[in-house]
Design an enzyme around this catalytic site. Structure first.
Site, short mmCIF file in Angstrom:
data_model
loop_
_atom_site.label_atom_id
_atom_site.label_comp_id
_atom_site.label_asym_id
_atom_site.label_seq_id
_atom_site.Cartn_x
_atom_site.Cartn_y
_atom_site.Cartn_z
N ASP A 44 4.57 -9.62 -6.60
CA ASP A 44 4.49 -8.29 -7.21
C ASP A 44 4.55 -8.46 -8.73
O ASP A 44 5.21 -9.40 -9.22
CB ASP A 44 5.66 -7.43 -6.73
N PHE A 169 -1.07 1.79 9.39
CA PHE A 169 -0.77 3.11 9.96
C PHE A 169 0.73 3.37 10.09
O PHE A 169 1.12 4.37 10.67
CB PHE A 169 -1.43 3.26 11.34
N LEU A 228 -8.22 7.42 6.26
CA LEU A 228 -8.17 8.74 5.60
C LEU A 228 -8.21 9.85 6.65
O LEU A 228 -7.53 10.86 6.53
CB LEU A 228 -9.37 8.90 4.66
N PHE A 233 -5.80 14.32 9.71
CA PHE A 233 -5.49 14.98 10.99
C PHE A 233 -3.99 15.22 11.14
O PHE A 233 -3.56 16.27 11.62
CB PHE A 233 -6.01 14.14 12.17
N CYS A 283 1.59 9.65 0.89
CA CYS A 283 0.24 9.50 1.44
C CYS A 283 -0.52 10.78 1.75
O CYS A 283 -1.67 10.91 1.32
CB CYS A 283 0.31 8.66 2.72
N LYS A 346 11.44 12.50 4.17
CA LYS A 346 11.71 12.58 5.60
C LYS A 346 12.98 11.77 5.88
O LYS A 346 13.47 11.08 4.98
CB LYS A 346 10.53 12.06 6.43
N1 LIG Z 1 3.97 4.16 2.04
C1 LIG Z 1 3.38 4.41 3.19
O1 LIG Z 1 3.94 5.02 4.08
C2 LIG Z 1 1.98 3.92 3.45
C3 LIG Z 1 1.53 3.86 4.77
C4 LIG Z 1 0.26 3.38 5.01
C5 LIG Z 1 -0.55 3.01 3.96
N2 LIG Z 1 -0.11 3.11 2.68
C6 LIG Z 1 -0.99 2.66 1.61
O2 LIG Z 1 -0.63 1.31 1.28
C7 LIG Z 1 -0.81 1.06 -0.13
C8 LIG Z 1 0.50 0.61 -0.74
O3 LIG Z 1 1.43 1.67 -0.59
P1 LIG Z 1 3.00 1.48 -0.84
O4 LIG Z 1 3.65 2.74 -0.39
O5 LIG Z 1 3.44 0.19 -0.28
O6 LIG Z 1 3.01 1.40 -2.45
P2 LIG Z 1 4.24 0.99 -3.38
O7 LIG Z 1 4.06 1.76 -4.64
O8 LIG Z 1 5.52 1.09 -2.63
O9 LIG Z 1 4.00 -0.57 -3.67
C9 LIG Z 1 2.92 -1.07 -4.37
C10 LIG Z 1 3.38 -2.31 -5.11
O10 LIG Z 1 2.24 -2.94 -5.71
C11 LIG Z 1 2.67 -3.53 -6.93
N3 LIG Z 1 1.50 -3.82 -7.77
C12 LIG Z 1 0.67 -2.95 -8.39
N4 LIG Z 1 -0.31 -3.62 -9.04
C13 LIG Z 1 -0.09 -4.94 -8.81
C14 LIG Z 1 -0.76 -6.12 -9.21
N5 LIG Z 1 -1.86 -6.09 -9.96
N6 LIG Z 1 -0.27 -7.30 -8.81
C15 LIG Z 1 0.85 -7.36 -8.03
N7 LIG Z 1 1.53 -6.27 -7.62
C16 LIG Z 1 1.05 -5.08 -8.00
C17 LIG Z 1 3.61 -2.49 -7.52
O11 LIG Z 1 4.45 -3.04 -8.50
C18 LIG Z 1 4.36 -2.03 -6.26
O12 LIG Z 1 5.56 -2.75 -6.06
C19 LIG Z 1 -1.37 2.37 -0.70
O13 LIG Z 1 -2.77 2.32 -0.70
C20 LIG Z 1 -0.89 3.41 0.30
O14 LIG Z 1 -1.73 4.54 0.31
C21 LIG Z 1 1.16 3.53 2.40
#
Ligand SMILES: NC(=O)c1ccc[n+]([C@@H]2O[C@H](COP(=O)([O-])OP(=O)(O)OC[C@H]3O[C@@H](n4cnc5c(N)ncnc54)[C@H](O)[C@@H]3O)[C@@H](O)[C@H]2O)c1
Length: 469
Positions: A44, A169, A228, A233, A283, A346
């Protein structure tokens, strides 16, 4: 041979995940746990996050996650800030960086902000010294994999990249059980020999614990769009039941009875039919807005309007909640003490992104109310979200202390602990008349009314001690 090299040779595969957030951290912990033969590294750009992953205090709260991380960290699960080395060493790279809603320029407030994702693509391209499989784990606009391919191949080195879409998911709060026992895993690729070979390599990872009939392979564009669609949904179900809750409140019907009755129809199903103050989380809103933006981009305004209405109903639900509080409490909230039960979007998570509690808090402050916020996991995030410089907010973890002297309690999060409190004791400590606005319909409303509270659930008749009821 040095230690690192021995370690590297010990493992069948080197898997890297760029982005150690909710998805990257939880997903990789489960992959590493289920596949001790692989070395899994999470990198990260945020060193604090990595330090936390390497500490006893993980950066996110998810039931069961601590136990997994603590049992395998340093064995086959590693957290690091050395992104370049991670890229060089890995054969398979998952990309799980944040893709928030864009806040500037074209598409502001709607489109996905792909800056972090694009920087990652360039980082991979610039550091890679051998062929790699790149797995997009994030929720991205359809055709993003094409952009990834274009960035990765925009050099004249001979490195070959296969881009795979494997959207996640999982739901926060149940991430570990969702990951260990998923309804399905979806893996999409180009339908070329190389694309299919790469896709099968990703399938092989999941086959370590997911039954094969739950691993779906598909073309890459359908895979990207499936994620998406799934979120649209799910959010649509919440907005649909919330829309009915507004009508129930006008007609003395009970939205929970309705949810029960319709949920027994197997075509509808009984999940995700809980009326509430509105959905939150990082999301749903962002993904629907992204979908709306895509539809408009392709000239599909009717389709865009349809999906946008889901976000509108969600906003309406939050406004209704505030209006109800204001109207019920004699049309003024000035100097009233309001205790928010819960701030996370939640239960079972400390995540507060897009939590309805943020909007409700800001509106209550606009009405000049005093806020007392309690939550078992989300107080630190709440402090950041509300950035209260005027000292109008107090943060107290103990719900009994938090509600003492308050005029009203507003339930924002469906934490189980709130259903088990001694409300007799709470009532005695509160200012009278005492109000409860149950934004999650989790409390025993009849009992609360008998104790003396004026009770305002969502989508159910109010229980008021005032004569005008
Ligand atoms: N949170 C959820 O419930 C969930 C569920 C399914 C899908 N998603 C999708 O998954 C993806 C990630 O979501 P998340 O909730 O884990 O995000 P998050 O913000 O918790 O984590 C993302 C991480 O990426 C790091 N980051 C950003 N740019 C970077 C880079 N260039 N190099 C290294 N690290 C980098 C950030 O510092 C951060 O720690 C998104 O597209 C989100 O829509 C999220």
């Amino acid at each position: 041979m040095n230690r690192e090299k021995r370690n590297k040779n010990k493992f069948e595969k080197n898997i890297l995940c760029i982005g150690g957030g909710y998805v990257g951290g939880s997903t990789m912990a489960v992959i590493a746990q289920k596949c001790p033969q692989y070395k899994v590294t999470v990198v990260d750009i945020n060193p604090n996050r990595i330090n936390q992953w390497n500490s006893d205090n993980l950066p996110i709260y998810e039931p069961g996650l601590d136990k997994i991380v603590h049992s395998i960290r340093g064995k086959n699960l590693f957290f690091s800030t050395d992104i370049e080395k991670g890229i060089k060493d890995a054969e398979i790279i998952f990309v799980s960086v944040n893709t928030p809603t864009k806040t500037f320029g074209a598409g502001a407030g709607m489109a996905a902000d792909l800056q972090y994702w694009e920087k990652t693509a360039r980082q991979i391209r610039d550091a890679a010294e051998s062929n790699k499989i790149i797995v997009d784990k994030g929720t991205l606009p359809v055709k993003t994999a094409l952009a990834m391919e274009r960035i990765l191949t925009a050099t004249d080195n001979d490195i070959h990249f296969d881009v795979i879409s494997n959207p996640e998911f999982l739901a926060e709060g149940t991430a570990i059980s969702d990951l260990t026992n998923p309804d399905r895993v979806l893996i999409g690729s180009r339908e070329t020999p190389s694309g299919i070979k790469a896709r099968n390599e990703v399938v092989d990872i999941y086959k370590n614990w997911v039954p094969e009939d739950r691993i779906i392979t598909s073309d890459i564009w359908s895979t990207e769009l499936s994620k998406l669609t799934a979120n649209a949904f799910l959010a649509q179900r919440i907005s649909s039941i919330n829309a009915m809750s507004a009508l129930c409140e006008k007609t003395d019907a009970n939205v929970n009875e309705i949810a029960h009755a319709i949920g027994m129809d197997h075509r509808i199903g009984d999940k995700f039919l809980n009326a509430s103050v509105g959905f939150g989380g990082s999301c749903f809103q962002k993904d629907i807005l992204n979908l709306v933006y895509l539809c408009r981009h392709y000239g599909l305004d009717e389709v865009a309007n349809y999906w946008q209405s889901i976000v509108r109903i969600n906003d309406y639900q939050k406004d209704r909640f505030i209006f109800n509080m204001l109207h019920t409490m004699f049309n003024t909230l000035v100097d009233k003490k309001i205790c928010l039960f819960g701030f996370a979007f939640k239960a079972d998570t400390g995540d507060t992104r897009e939590s309805p509690a943020i909007y409700i808090s800001k509106k209550l402050l606009e009405e000049k109310a005093e806020l007392i916020i309690t939550d078992p996991r989300a107080l630190e995030n709440a402090k950041i979200d509300l950035n209260d410089t005027d000292g109008k907010i107090r943060y107290i973890e103990d719900p009994y202390k938090a509600s003492t002297d308050c005029d009203a309690i507003a339930v924002m999060t469906e934490w189980d602990i709130y259903t088990k409190l001694d409300y007799e004791k709470i009532y005695q400590s509160m200012s009278k008349p005492a109000f409860i606005f149950d934004g999650r319909d989790i409390l025993d409303h009849k009992k609360l009314f008998e104790i003396g509270f004026n009770v305002f659930p969502i989508g159910k008749p109010k229980l008021s001690h005032f004569k005008d009821k």
